[in-house]
Structure formats: structure tokens, C-alpha cells
Scaffold this motif. Sequence first.
Motif, PDB file in Angstrom:
ATOM      1  N   ALA A  76       0.827  -1.276   0.046  1.00 47.21           N
ATOM      2  CA  ALA A  76       0.031   0.039   0.103  1.00 47.21           C
ATOM      3  C   ALA A  76       0.800   1.384  -0.008  1.00 47.21           C
ATOM      4  O   ALA A  76       0.526   2.246  -0.579  1.00 47.21           O
ATOM      5  N   GLN A  77       2.017   1.233   0.867  1.00 48.53           N
ATOM      6  CA  GLN A  77       2.938   2.344   0.682  1.00 48.53           C
ATOM      7  C   GLN A  77       3.678   2.466  -0.521  1.00 48.53           C
ATOM      8  O   GLN A  77       3.823   3.660  -0.819  1.00 48.53           O
ATOM      9  N   GLN A  78       3.917   1.396  -1.020  1.00 44.30           N
ATOM     10  CA  GLN A  78       4.661   1.579  -2.300  1.00 44.30           C
ATOM     11  C   GLN A  78       3.655   2.033  -3.537  1.00 44.30           C
ATOM     12  O   GLN A  78       4.018   2.916  -4.425  1.00 44.30           O
ATOM     13  N   ILE A  79       2.283   1.744  -3.586  1.00 49.14           N
ATOM     14  CA  ILE A  79       1.495   1.940  -4.335  1.00 49.14           C
ATOM     15  C   ILE A  79       1.132   3.495  -4.345  1.00 49.14           C
ATOM     16  O   ILE A  79       1.177   4.419  -5.129  1.00 49.14           O
ATOM     17  N   ASP A  80       1.274   3.899  -3.070  1.00 53.44           N
ATOM     18  CA  ASP A  80       0.888   5.423  -2.935  1.00 53.44           C
ATOM     19  C   ASP A  80       2.009   6.177  -3.365  1.00 53.44           C
ATOM     20  O   ASP A  80       2.086   7.280  -3.884  1.00 53.44           O
ATOM     21  N   ALA A  81       3.341   5.572  -3.111  1.00 56.55           N
ATOM     22  CA  ALA A  81       4.581   6.379  -3.881  1.00 56.55           C
ATOM     23  C   ALA A  81       4.671   6.160  -5.305  1.00 56.55           C
ATOM     24  O   ALA A  81       4.699   7.217  -6.012  1.00 56.55           O
ATOM     25  N   LEU A  82       3.960   5.079  -6.030  1.00 51.48           N
ATOM     26  CA  LEU A  82       3.889   4.907  -7.214  1.00 51.48           C
ATOM     27  C   LEU A  82       2.942   6.059  -7.813  1.00 51.48           C
ATOM     28  O   LEU A  82       3.115   6.746  -8.749  1.00 51.48           O
ATOM     29  N   ASN A  83       1.745   6.400  -7.105  1.00 50.82           N
ATOM     30  CA  ASN A  83       0.845   7.256  -7.645  1.00 50.82           C
ATOM     31  C   ASN A  83       1.358   8.708  -7.412  1.00 50.82           C
ATOM     32  O   ASN A  83       0.902   9.529  -8.185  1.00 50.82           O
ATOM     33  N   ALA A  84       1.900   8.966  -6.522  1.00 55.28           N
ATOM     34  CA  ALA A  84       2.591  10.348  -6.411  1.00 55.28           C
ATOM     35  C   ALA A  84       3.529  10.685  -7.390  1.00 55.28           C
ATOM     36  O   ALA A  84       3.595  11.779  -7.941  1.00 55.28           O
ATOM     37  N   ASN A  85       4.213   9.587  -7.987  1.00 58.68           N
ATOM     38  CA  ASN A  85       5.237   9.630  -8.877  1.00 58.68           C
ATOM     39  C   ASN A  85       4.669   9.934 -10.073  1.00 58.68           C
ATOM     40  O   ASN A  85       4.854  10.742 -11.001  1.00 58.68           O
ATOM     41  N   LEU A  86       3.484   9.297 -10.302  1.00 59.19           N
ATOM     42  CA  LEU A  86       2.638   9.506 -11.481  1.00 59.19           C
ATOM     43  C   LEU A  86       2.091  10.863 -11.578  1.00 59.19           C
ATOM     44  O   LEU A  86       2.078  11.409 -12.819  1.00 59.19           O
ATOM     45  N   ASP A  87       1.630  11.098 -10.554  1.00 58.42           N
ATOM     46  CA  ASP A  87       0.641  12.586 -10.643  1.00 58.42           C
ATOM     47  C   ASP A  87       1.881  13.445 -10.954  1.00 58.42           C
ATOM     48  O   ASP A  87       1.548  14.658 -11.704  1.00 58.42           O
ATOM     49  N   GLN A  88       3.428  13.456 -10.273  1.00 53.97           N
ATOM     50  CA  GLN A  88       4.200  14.589 -10.472  1.00 53.97           C
ATOM     51  C   GLN A  88       4.691  14.408 -11.903  1.00 53.97           C
ATOM     52  O   GLN A  88       4.785  15.509 -12.757  1.00 53.97           O
ATOM     53  N   ASN A  89       4.723  13.391 -12.568  1.00 52.48           N
ATOM     54  CA  ASN A  89       5.187  13.270 -13.870  1.00 52.48           C
ATOM     55  C   ASN A  89       4.005  13.494 -14.993  1.00 52.48           C
ATOM     56  O   ASN A  89       4.390  14.225 -16.051  1.00 52.48           O
ATOM     57  N   VAL A  90       2.924  13.486 -14.717  1.00 52.45           N
ATOM     58  CA  VAL A  90       1.818  13.933 -15.514  1.00 52.45           C
ATOM     59  C   VAL A  90       1.582  15.420 -15.420  1.00 52.45           C
ATOM     60  O   VAL A  90       1.555  16.001 -16.397  1.00 52.45           O
ATOM     61  N   ALA A  91       1.559  15.900 -14.011  1.00 53.79           N
ATOM     62  CA  ALA A  91       1.491  17.245 -14.101  1.00 53.79           C
ATOM     63  C   ALA A  91       2.722  18.287 -14.932  1.00 53.79           C
ATOM     64  O   ALA A  91       2.434  19.364 -15.367  1.00 53.79           O
ATOM     65  N   ASN A  92       3.820  17.367 -14.718  1.00 52.60           N
ATOM     66  CA  ASN A  92       4.907  18.045 -15.779  1.00 52.60           C
ATOM     67  C   ASN A  92       4.525  17.894 -17.257  1.00 52.60           C
ATOM     68  O   ASN A  92       5.180  19.127 -17.630  1.00 52.60           O
ATOM     69  N   VAL A  93       3.785  17.529 -17.640  1.00 54.91           N
ATOM     70  CA  VAL A  93       3.417  17.328 -19.203  1.00 54.91           C
ATOM     71  C   VAL A  93       2.215  18.336 -19.457  1.00 54.91           C
ATOM     72  O   VAL A  93       2.079  18.891 -20.384  1.00 54.91           O
ATOM     73  N   LEU A  94       1.347  18.547 -18.330  1.00 52.72           N
ATOM     74  CA  LEU A  94       0.291  19.281 -18.569  1.00 52.72           C
ATOM     75  C   LEU A  94       0.476  20.803 -18.598  1.00 52.72           C
ATOM     76  O   LEU A  94       1.463  21.375 -17.985  1.00 52.72           O
ATOM     77  N   THR A  95      -0.463  21.665 -19.224  1.00 56.90           N
ATOM     78  CA  THR A  95      -0.402  23.175 -19.314  1.00 56.90           C
ATOM     79  C   THR A  95      -0.975  23.477 -17.825  1.00 56.90           C
ATOM     80  O   THR A  95      -1.763  22.748 -16.915  1.00 56.90           O
ATOM     81  N   ASP A  96      -0.824  24.853 -17.684  1.00 49.51           N
ATOM     82  CA  ASP A  96      -1.295  25.613 -16.470  1.00 49.51           C
ATOM     83  C   ASP A  96      -3.080  25.476 -16.268  1.00 49.51           C
ATOM     84  O   ASP A  96      -3.590  25.311 -15.201  1.00 49.51           O
ATOM     85  N   GLU A  97      -3.678  25.315 -17.387  1.00 51.07           N
ATOM     86  CA  GLU A  97      -5.021  25.141 -17.486  1.00 51.07           C
ATOM     87  C   GLU A  97      -5.580  23.779 -17.126  1.00 51.07           C
ATOM     88  O   GLU A  97      -6.517  23.645 -16.720  1.00 51.07           O
TER      89      GLU A  97
END
Length: 128
Positions: A76-97
Motif C-alpha cells: 500500500a505504501q509503495q502504491i501510494d509512492a507510485l501514484n505520487a510519482n505518476l501525478d508528478q510526472n503527468v503534471a509536468n506534461v500538462l499546461t497550467d489550464e
Amino acid sequence: MKKLFLSISAFLFAMSLSFAQEVSAEDKAKETVTEWTTQLNLTEEQQAKIYDIVLEHKKAKLALKSDTNTAEEGKAQQIDALNANLDQNVANVLTDEQKPLYAQIVESRASKKSAAPMGNRLPEPKVQ
């Protein structure tokens, strides 16, 4: 003889249904990107980048879930870390909008997780 034939047919049919439920990481990634494309209005370039990010995430999550040596709490802790990493990487691709819209997706995922049944875990004792 008919009963034997029907029994074998029923067994084979049931087995085929159980295999049909398995979905590959690639299919899950495509489904996620398709859903996010409509929600976030992703460009084709963003879709390609996010597909790669989501695919790696899905593969890592699938490998973690199939690991029998790791305790459920550790998973569960590792999945949370994977999700946080996913969110950070996706956010880097997205525009401010797009970022506030993605924040809503993340929030929705978190609310689904908290609404999920607790499984075999015992509720924590209340301190009085």
C-alpha cells in the motif's frame, strides 16, 4: 454421455470467462489516456507522453501487486509512492489550464480509495 459433454463444455466456458477478465497494462494505459484525453483535452503530443508515463506506472503497479514477498501494508505504501510519482510526472506534461482539472482526477481517485472496503484489516481501536 450427454451429461459428460455438457459438464466439460460448462467447465471450458467458465475457464474462458476467467481468462477474459485479465487486462494487460497496455490496455489499462490506453483506457486511462483515452479517459484523460476527454477530461483534460490533451494534445496528441501530450497523449503520447502521458501514455508512456501511465504504462510504466501500470506495469510497476501490476508487478508490485503480484509480488508475494511484500506485506500488504508495504504494498500500500509503495502504491501510494507510485501514484505520487505518476501525478508528478503527468503534471509536468500538462499546461497550467489542465493542472486544476487533473487535480480533480487525483482527488476523485483518493475519494474512491477511501470509500473502498477495508478488506481483512481490523478497524483501529478508538481511544477514549
